[in-house]
Write a protein that holds these residues in place. Structure first.
Motif, PDB file in Angstrom:
ATOM      1  N   THR A 139       0.829  -1.193   0.000  1.00 16.66           N
ATOM      2  CA  THR A 139       0.000   0.000   0.000  1.00 16.66           C
ATOM      3  C   THR A 139       0.870   1.252   0.000  1.00 16.66           C
ATOM      4  O   THR A 139       2.041   1.216   0.402  1.00 16.66           O
ATOM      5  CB  THR A 139      -0.926   0.051   1.229  1.00 16.66           C
ATOM      6  N   VAL A 140       0.271   2.357  -0.437  1.00 20.17           N
ATOM      7  CA  VAL A 140       0.931   3.668  -0.446  1.00 20.17           C
ATOM      8  C   VAL A 140      -0.023   4.666   0.187  1.00 20.17           C
ATOM      9  O   VAL A 140      -1.216   4.681  -0.131  1.00 20.17           O
ATOM     10  CB  VAL A 140       1.288   4.113  -1.876  1.00 20.17           C
ATOM     11  N   GLY A 199      -6.722   1.746  -0.798  1.00 19.79           N
ATOM     12  CA  GLY A 199      -6.719   0.391  -1.305  1.00 19.79           C
ATOM     13  C   GLY A 199      -5.319  -0.166  -1.277  1.00 19.79           C
ATOM     14  O   GLY A 199      -4.424   0.374  -0.617  1.00 19.79           O
ATOM     15  N   GLY A 200      -5.097  -1.244  -2.010  1.00 20.20           N
ATOM     16  CA  GLY A 200      -3.787  -1.871  -2.034  1.00 20.20           C
ATOM     17  C   GLY A 200      -3.792  -3.080  -2.928  1.00 20.20           C
ATOM     18  O   GLY A 200      -4.808  -3.417  -3.550  1.00 20.20           O
ATOM     19  N   THR A 201      -2.642  -3.734  -3.004  1.00 17.68           N
ATOM     20  CA  THR A 201      -2.484  -4.929  -3.818  1.00 17.68           C
ATOM     21  C   THR A 201      -2.146  -6.105  -2.907  1.00 17.68           C
ATOM     22  O   THR A 201      -1.191  -6.038  -2.127  1.00 17.68           O
ATOM     23  CB  THR A 201      -1.376  -4.737  -4.865  1.00 17.68           C
ATOM     24  N   PHE A 202      -2.955  -7.152  -3.020  1.00 10.96           N
ATOM     25  CA  PHE A 202      -2.799  -8.353  -2.205  1.00 10.96           C
ATOM     26  C   PHE A 202      -2.223  -9.463  -3.079  1.00 10.96           C
ATOM     27  O   PHE A 202      -2.825  -9.828  -4.100  1.00 10.96           O
ATOM     28  CB  PHE A 202      -4.156  -8.797  -1.640  1.00 10.96           C
ATOM     29  N   GLY A 250      -2.646 -16.065  -6.892  1.00 12.08           N
ATOM     30  CA  GLY A 250      -3.259 -14.948  -7.601  1.00 12.08           C
ATOM     31  C   GLY A 250      -2.953 -13.618  -6.955  1.00 12.08           C
ATOM     32  O   GLY A 250      -2.235 -13.521  -5.950  1.00 12.08           O
ATOM     33  N   ILE A 251      -3.520 -12.566  -7.555  1.00 10.49           N
ATOM     34  CA  ILE A 251      -3.311 -11.192  -7.106  1.00 10.49           C
ATOM     35  C   ILE A 251      -4.661 -10.489  -7.098  1.00 10.49           C
ATOM     36  O   ILE A 251      -5.476 -10.665  -8.009  1.00 10.49           O
ATOM     37  CB  ILE A 251      -2.339 -10.430  -8.037  1.00 10.49           C
ATOM     38  N   LEU A 252      -4.884  -9.670  -6.091  1.00  8.17           N
ATOM     39  CA  LEU A 252      -6.094  -8.858  -6.009  1.00  8.17           C
ATOM     40  C   LEU A 252      -5.675  -7.407  -5.835  1.00  8.17           C
ATOM     41  O   LEU A 252      -4.888  -7.084  -4.936  1.00  8.17           O
ATOM     42  CB  LEU A 252      -6.959  -9.320  -4.845  1.00  8.17           C
ATOM     43  N   ASP A 253      -6.193  -6.521  -6.706  1.00  7.07           N
ATOM     44  CA  ASP A 253      -5.882  -5.097  -6.637  1.00  7.07           C
ATOM     45  C   ASP A 253      -7.162  -4.339  -6.327  1.00  7.07           C
ATOM     46  O   ASP A 253      -8.180  -4.523  -6.999  1.00  7.07           O
ATOM     47  CB  ASP A 253      -5.270  -4.617  -7.952  1.00  7.07           C
ATOM     48  N   LEU A 254      -7.109  -3.464  -5.330  1.00  7.08           N
ATOM     49  CA  LEU A 254      -8.322  -2.887  -4.752  1.00  7.08           C
ATOM     50  C   LEU A 254      -8.183  -1.387  -4.578  1.00  7.08           C
ATOM     51  O   LEU A 254      -7.134  -0.886  -4.194  1.00  7.08           O
ATOM     52  CB  LEU A 254      -8.558  -3.532  -3.375  1.00  7.08           C
ATOM     53  N   ASP A 255      -9.277  -0.651  -4.879  1.00  8.37           N
ATOM     54  CA  ASP A 255      -9.404   0.716  -4.408  1.00  8.37           C
ATOM     55  C   ASP A 255     -10.843   0.919  -3.957  1.00  8.37           C
ATOM     56  O   ASP A 255     -11.575  -0.042  -3.755  1.00  8.37           O
ATOM     57  CB  ASP A 255      -8.940   1.738  -5.454  1.00  8.37           C
ATOM     58  N   ARG A 270      -9.850  -5.664  -8.962  1.00 10.14           N
ATOM     59  CA  ARG A 270      -9.312  -6.408 -10.107  1.00 10.14           C
ATOM     60  C   ARG A 270      -8.674  -7.682  -9.578  1.00 10.14           C
ATOM     61  O   ARG A 270      -7.913  -7.651  -8.609  1.00 10.14           O
ATOM     62  CB  ARG A 270      -8.290  -5.576 -10.883  1.00 10.14           C
ATOM     63  N   LEU A 271      -9.007  -8.791 -10.207  1.00 10.22           N
ATOM     64  CA  LEU A 271      -8.552 -10.103  -9.744  1.00 10.22           C
ATOM     65  C   LEU A 271      -7.771 -10.803 -10.838  1.00 10.22           C
ATOM     66  O   LEU A 271      -8.242 -10.920 -11.987  1.00 10.22           O
ATOM     67  CB  LEU A 271      -9.763 -10.952  -9.355  1.00 10.22           C
ATOM     68  N   LEU A 272      -6.560 -11.260 -10.495  1.00  8.95           N
ATOM     69  CA  LEU A 272      -5.779 -12.127 -11.372  1.00  8.95           C
ATOM     70  C   LEU A 272      -5.713 -13.485 -10.697  1.00  8.95           C
ATOM     71  O   LEU A 272      -4.995 -13.679  -9.718  1.00  8.95           O
ATOM     72  CB  LEU A 272      -4.374 -11.564 -11.605  1.00  8.95           C
TER      73      LEU A 272
END
Length: 356
Positions: free
Chosen positions: A153-154, A228-231, A236-241, A246-248
């Motif tokens: 996160t930032v 938000g942040g990137t999990f 996989g990867i989940l990007d959230l705001d 967005r789900l990979l």
């Protein structure tokens, strides 16, 4: 009207509008009174929301109005003393703005006051009701990215301010995982404040959670802050705001956008407060969760002060940032006090000293 919960609001600044709009969306509540020492603020707010009973002394409002629910929408360092005063009057519930307080000692005192007076205390991390955050929480709970290993996160504008939402987001999306250890550092070479509370110029924190994940926050260290942040998970990867997920997935090998419908987060927060009063649910913003976000922040400060990994719980009851400043460990090298929320002040006030 007599069968509705009577609501009072303390503090009529910018954030109070979210509280008011939340209550407007719930049929079983009625805003009946407000309090603010600045008459111009109270007048404008009362006119906008049709609240006729207006006070400059919040204690007078509490003593006269027989309130069921009270919102504390004041600045950070007033959260503890005003919430404690509200609890002493024994309303059914208090909704206090985030961050819960500015030290662990204050958080603990607020919870003691609520418990001994039988008051339900919630903290206004309203993004817990955001549809995107709840979609992300459900995806992770369902194993959409496997086991979460890292969260990136930032943040901006101080740990206690926007970053308190980010730490709450980390916990909430991971089903309220608890922090076990924290390491961090801060820089403060200017005399920087946020709503009359001392804050750092820059900071970084790494948090180890009890689900095995490691979270990282970089504050004022590049990139735009976002809620938000990137999990990163084992599959996989989940990007959230605030507005989308967005789900990979390792199963599909491609990004997909996930959406969820839901009501306004402030309305949902107020509605769940009523449901909590009536015994149907536990409020997802209850004080324990607000305290947990503050504890991560205090652990970053304590790590910087003690030059060590901090194992939870944080034992220092004062703000370690204030302790470092008062002891001269963080000398101001570029003098000149300034408040990054000076634009919120009215009239001739510029530095925020003593403001509500």
């Amino acid at each position: 009207m007599g069968d509705k919960y009577r609501v009072g609001i303390v503090g009529c600044g910018s954030i109070s509008h979210l509280h008011a709009r939340g209550y407007q969306g719930v049929d079983s509540v009625e805003m009946v009174a407000l309090a603010d020492p600045v008459q111009a603020a109270a007048g404008a707010f009362g006119d906008q929301y049709g609240i006729e009973r207006r006070y400059t002394d919040f204690r007078e409002m509490l003593d006269r109005e027989n309130l069921d629910i009270v919102s504390n929408a004041t600045w950070h360092k007033l959260h503890a003393p005003i919430t404690i005063a509200i609890c002493a009057r024994q309303p059914k519930a208090v909704l206090c703005e985030k961050p819960m307080a500015t030290s662990m000692g204050e958080c603990n005192e607020m919870m003691i006051a609520a418990e001994r007076n039988g008051v339900k205390l919630a903290i206004g991390h309203q993004r817990r009701f955001n549809p995107a955050w709840n979609e992300a929480r459900d995806l992770i709970a369902d194993g959409a990215i496997g086991q979460v290993r890292h969260v990136m996160t930032v943040g901006r504008q101080g740990l206690l301010n926007d970053c308190s939402h980010i730490f709450d987001m980390m916990r909430f999306v991971m089903c309220d995982a608890n922090a076990e250890w924290v390491i961090g550092n801060v820089e403060r070479k200017t005399d920087r404040y946020e709503r009359d509370t001392r804050i750092e110029d820059r900071s970084a924190g790494i948090i180890g959670f009890d689900n095995g994940a490691v979270g990282q926050l970089l504050q004022e260290l590049g990139g735009e802050g976002r809620q938000g942040g990137t999990f990163y998970g084992t599959d996989g990867i989940l990007d959230l705001d605030e507005s989308r997920v967005r789900l990979l997935s390792g199963r599909t090998g491609r990004w997909e956008e996930r959406t969820r419908e839901g009501e306004d987060a402030s309305v949902a927060q107020a509605r769940e407060l009523v449901d909590w009063i009536e015994g149907r649910v536990e409020h997802r913003g209850r004080a324990e969760n607000g305290r947990a976000a503050v504890e991560i922040i205090m652990a970053i400060y304590e790590s910087a002060r003690m030059h060590e990994v901090v194992t939870m719980p944080v034992r220092t009851q004062a703000s370690p940032l204030d302790v470092m400043i008062d002891e001269g460990a963080l000398p101001v090298e570029r003098p000149g006090r300034y408040d990054i929320r000076a634009f919120l002040l009215r009239g001739e006030a510029m530095d925020g000293k003593g403001s509500d």
